[in-house]
Scaffold this active site. Sequence first.
Site, PDB file in Angstrom:
ATOM      1  CD  GLU A 162       1.372 -13.937  11.621  1.00 12.62           C
ATOM      2  OE1 GLU A 162       0.858 -15.066  11.524  1.00 12.62           O
ATOM      3  OE2 GLU A 162       1.460 -13.152  10.661  1.00 12.62           O
ATOM      4  CD  GLU A 360       5.449 -12.559   8.605  1.00 20.11           C
ATOM      5  OE1 GLU A 360       4.456 -13.025   8.010  1.00 20.11           O
ATOM      6  OE2 GLU A 360       6.003 -13.132   9.558  1.00 20.11           O
TER       7      GLU A 360
HETATM    8  C1  BGP Z   1       2.306 -15.361   8.442  1.00 24.74           C
HETATM    9  C2  BGP Z   1       3.398 -16.147   9.090  1.00 24.74           C
HETATM   10  C3  BGP Z   1       4.422 -16.701   8.170  1.00 24.74           C
HETATM   11  C4  BGP Z   1       3.985 -16.996   6.762  1.00 24.74           C
HETATM   12  C5  BGP Z   1       2.962 -16.012   6.215  1.00 24.74           C
HETATM   13  C6  BGP Z   1       2.277 -16.424   4.942  1.00 24.74           C
HETATM   14  O1  BGP Z   1       1.107 -15.567   9.109  1.00 24.74           O
HETATM   15  O2  BGP Z   1       4.079 -15.380  10.058  1.00 24.74           O
HETATM   16  O3  BGP Z   1       5.033 -17.770   8.824  1.00 24.74           O
HETATM   17  O4  BGP Z   1       3.811 -18.302   6.518  1.00 24.74           O
HETATM   18  O5  BGP Z   1       1.969 -15.722   7.156  1.00 24.74           O
HETATM   19  O6  BGP Z   1       1.130 -17.191   5.214  1.00 24.74           O
HETATM   20  P1  BGP Z   1       0.940 -18.658   4.705  1.00 24.74           P
HETATM   21  O7  BGP Z   1       2.273 -19.298   4.785  1.00 24.74           O
HETATM   22  O8  BGP Z   1      -0.042 -19.278   5.631  1.00 24.74           O
HETATM   23  O9  BGP Z   1       0.430 -18.552   3.315  1.00 24.74           O
END
Ligand code: BGP
Length: 458
Positions: A162, A360
């Site tokens: 990302e 993801e």
């Molecule tokens: C994505 C990232 C992760 C993870 C996930 C969940 O953007 O790659 O690292 O954290 O989101 O989001 P958050 O942790 O901000 O709730």
Amino acid sequence: MKYAFPDNFWWGSASSALQTEGTREGETTWDYWFAREPNRFHNGVGPQHTSTFYQHWKTDIQLLKQLNHNSFRTSISWARLIPDGIGEVNPDAVDFYNQVIDELNEQDITPFITLFHFDMPMAMQEIGGWENRDVVDAYARYAQICFELFGDRVLHWFTFNEPIVPVEGGYLYDFHYPNVVDFRRAATVAYHTVLAHAKAVQAYRAGHYAGEIGIVLNLTPSYPRSQNPADVKAAHVADLMFNRSFLDPVLRGEYPADLVALLKSYDQLPACKPEDGFLIAEGKIDLLGINYYQPRRVKCRDSAVNPQAPFMPEWFFDSYEMPGRKMNPYRGWEIYEPGIYDILVNLRDNYGNPRCFISENGMGVENEQRFIENGQINDQYRIEFISEHLAWLHKGISEGCNCLGYHMWTFIDNWSWCNAYKNRYGFIQLDLKTQKRTIKKSGEWFAATALNNSFEKE
Ligand code: BGP
């Protein structure tokens, strides 16, 4: 109905070094920022003691096995491997990552490795981070060292996770260090990240390694409020800024001409060198990881831009709150399952149907203890979330999209940056006090789905 997936479909989950390892070694921007502004982090919880993967990697890999993972993505911490970013390699880090990679392979869980997941070594940030081309070169060296150390046993590499997020967080919207709000600097960071990516791809190709190299992008399909040309144009600009700013260089080897023209007309283009174009063209990938959490809904602006205000992407659109949208209230993100299909169809029709997978997808929920039944979190909402996304993914595959797998965020509840442990995403519950791991209902559901390579749904 039965949803069956192609043979050798990748079933697994994703995580990252800083969010899981704990036992910090090698200072990152997160350690530095937390030491100075702990108030920025939910309940004042920082990155020092995340989910103790550094100690428990062996038993955690056993748990991955129990979840029937055939693949698993995590990242190498640049700061752990090379504490000052550019100098000596830390032999303890080499041992640690060797052990993890070997154990995954031993357990028939294919390791997918990311090189940069938001965790800039502080020493590199001190010389300007991604704004400085020397950091691009330091990253390329780090990438090459990783390929040399682990490239015989890791066959799926990702240069960045990302990459738009550090741009947004660090240089536009103030949710990552260095908390700058300046579009031109943001554009420079994004541009240099693409150059760093391309240099790593170049090094990988030059080494003639046996595997493949790609990148993980969070794609947010941009939906206009209406088909009115002003709304459509607003969605187009949002797409250019947030998706195509990385998607086009890594798949087509060049930036969209209208994005370049737009930034040029506002004098926001980063400084380019004549040779950059050749480098970017060499950064084309073998495999795209897609992180999908939420769509982006936009409309044309309701008000005029304040010309004195800092130049921002929002000069061209307003966010649109679609009535009746389904929300994950804990994270404040819309849940829109067809988005996953729209992404795949766009890749199929406009980008030559690249090899890709969902790297993801997930749902962070607060206070999951309230769902405990007989000692286990009964997260039916997560099972629904996954199965509905998988149904749309399945439709995409049946219509010819080249999607090779599905990884969830994440396997064990982990530390979510400024949200720390507020929202839990794991297949496995983590008790923060005891570090005890307990498989949730969704973990059992996923294990069965992976084993059968299919699931049933009405
Ligand atoms: C994505 C990232 C992760 C993870 C996930 C969940 O953007 O790659 O690292 O954290 O989101 O989001 P958050 O942790 O901000 O709730």
